[in-house]
Design an enzyme around this catalytic site. Sequence first.
Site, PDB file in Angstrom:
ATOM      1  N   ASP A 136     -15.799  -3.843  -4.662  1.00 47.58           N
ATOM      2  CA  ASP A 136     -16.131  -5.228  -3.583  1.00 47.58           C
ATOM      3  C   ASP A 136     -17.481  -5.557  -3.472  1.00 47.58           C
ATOM      4  OD1 ASP A 136     -13.932  -6.309  -1.377  1.00 47.58           O
ATOM      5  OD2 ASP A 136     -16.045  -6.777  -1.035  1.00 47.58           O
ATOM      6  N   PHE A 159     -11.744  -5.922  -5.370  1.00 43.88           N
ATOM      7  CA  PHE A 159     -11.750  -6.704  -4.191  1.00 43.88           C
ATOM      8  C   PHE A 159     -11.199  -5.679  -3.077  1.00 43.88           C
ATOM      9  CE2 PHE A 159     -10.574  -9.515  -7.649  1.00 43.88           C
ATOM     10  CZ  PHE A 159     -11.620 -10.441  -7.875  1.00 43.88           C
ATOM     11  N   ASP A 164      -6.615  -7.458  -5.631  1.00 47.17           N
ATOM     12  CA  ASP A 164      -5.847  -8.236  -4.616  1.00 47.17           C
ATOM     13  C   ASP A 164      -7.085  -9.124  -3.901  1.00 47.17           C
ATOM     14  OD1 ASP A 164      -4.691  -8.837  -2.096  1.00 47.17           O
ATOM     15  OD2 ASP A 164      -5.447  -7.366  -0.989  1.00 47.17           O
ATOM     16  N   CYS A 210      -2.962 -14.663  -2.658  1.00 51.65           N
ATOM     17  CA  CYS A 210      -2.716 -14.946  -1.051  1.00 51.65           C
ATOM     18  C   CYS A 210      -2.757 -16.547  -0.947  1.00 51.65           C
ATOM     19  CB  CYS A 210      -3.411 -13.916  -0.236  1.00 51.65           C
ATOM     20  SG  CYS A 210      -5.180 -14.378  -0.178  1.00 51.65           S
ATOM     21  N   ARG A 252       0.820  -1.037   0.094  1.00 49.61           N
ATOM     22  CA  ARG A 252       0.058   0.096  -0.028  1.00 49.61           C
ATOM     23  C   ARG A 252       0.775   1.184  -0.025  1.00 49.61           C
ATOM     24  NH1 ARG A 252      -3.826  -3.621   3.253  1.00 49.61           N
ATOM     25  NH2 ARG A 252      -2.738  -3.078   5.051  1.00 49.61           N
TER      26      ARG A 252
END
Length: 429
Positions: free
Chosen positions: A274, A252, A333, A373, A236
């Site tokens: 989102d 997201f 993400d 992730c 970030r």
Amino acid sequence: METRGRLILAPGKEKAVMRRHPWIFSGAVKRIEVPSGKAGVLPQDGDMVDVYSADGQWLAMGHYQENESIICKVLTFDLSDLRDNGRTQGYAPTEGLFRKRLLSAIDYRRRLGFFDYLTAPTGTQTTNVFRLVHAEGDYLPGLVVDWYAGNVVLQAHSVGMHRAFPLLAELLRELIPSLRSIFDKSSATLPGGGTDGYLWGEESEEWEIIENGIRMKINPYEGQKTGFFIDQRENRKLVLELAKGHRVLNCFGYTGGFSLAALKGGAEYVETVDISKKAIELCNRNVDLNFGSVAPHQGTVADVLQFLAKKQDSSANSQFSILNSQFDFIILDPPAFAKNHRALQQGLKGYRKINQAAMAALPKGGLLMTFSCSQAVSKEDFQTMIFTSAMNAHRNVRIVRQLPHAADHPVSICHPEGEYLKGLLLEIE
């Protein structure tokens, strides 16, 4: 050791344990037994067990996981750690072992400066949120502890570690006098769930944190993971440094961490997408908290793939409709599409779809920051997926930078699987 169950490994299966890999897989175990001459049943989920080689050599001790492919998460490979110096005896690990592990984790963060904000002059603190314990990376497999401005969230990924929470909470209070509260957020990570809630301290529905000079609201009850995606802090910060003059689409986007960084960095326009209405509502609150209601930002509740496929409606009544007609910086993400190796191929398919759509939507010279992730997705899998997405989108792509998780998420050299976050900053031609 006489009161603990035993995992007896098959011949030749001790090699990974000898290399101090902290996972014992069920396929490596020849048999499970209780000590000879002791009455009782075989180990139950969460019990401590000892691991022995086929020739009877003690190798390790850890938490037993019933009906799991990882049948044991190892806490120690050293017999000296089994000496009791406190209240815990029998099948539980010693209090001294947990104290040693926690002290090591805390000291590591102190050396990196994560606690420095506590002594900084008022108004100069830039970050007060970080990971305090990172499971295998801090030699406490099954345990995550995150620090939110003096509040800590404990999350167990094994029943055995969850049983240790009362002791862990007491030790944390002893080792960190500045603690304000301790919260248990393990309902989503344990078999059978449970109830999230405070174990000790000041109770609040919401906390305010600072990250890279940006204020954010955190809801420990409803937030994802432990309340926030702390692992993306440095990424970030990179967005903050790159965003000036860009039109940024944060997909997201959750509660807006990347969006806030882009706005602080001087982005021309930012849109957060989102599928969760609650996440977008909190994102909008975070934007107002930092930049007011006139910030060039829009929160959109939508499915990301559908949003990327839909043409921007430049004739919309939005005050930002002209700015909104094209994005030149997209952030992807997503949640873990591949929860385990059985879901790997389906997960990679999902990653290809969203990355191909993002590449197709970007102008020449546009930036794409993209992540996985999923622990099951290797670096090689991720980069091959990006290559395939670029070919399908008929775009040339430059890798500008590799984007791992931050330094407060250390990886044990014996457990490379701990490097779960894969990210790339790409330039699209």
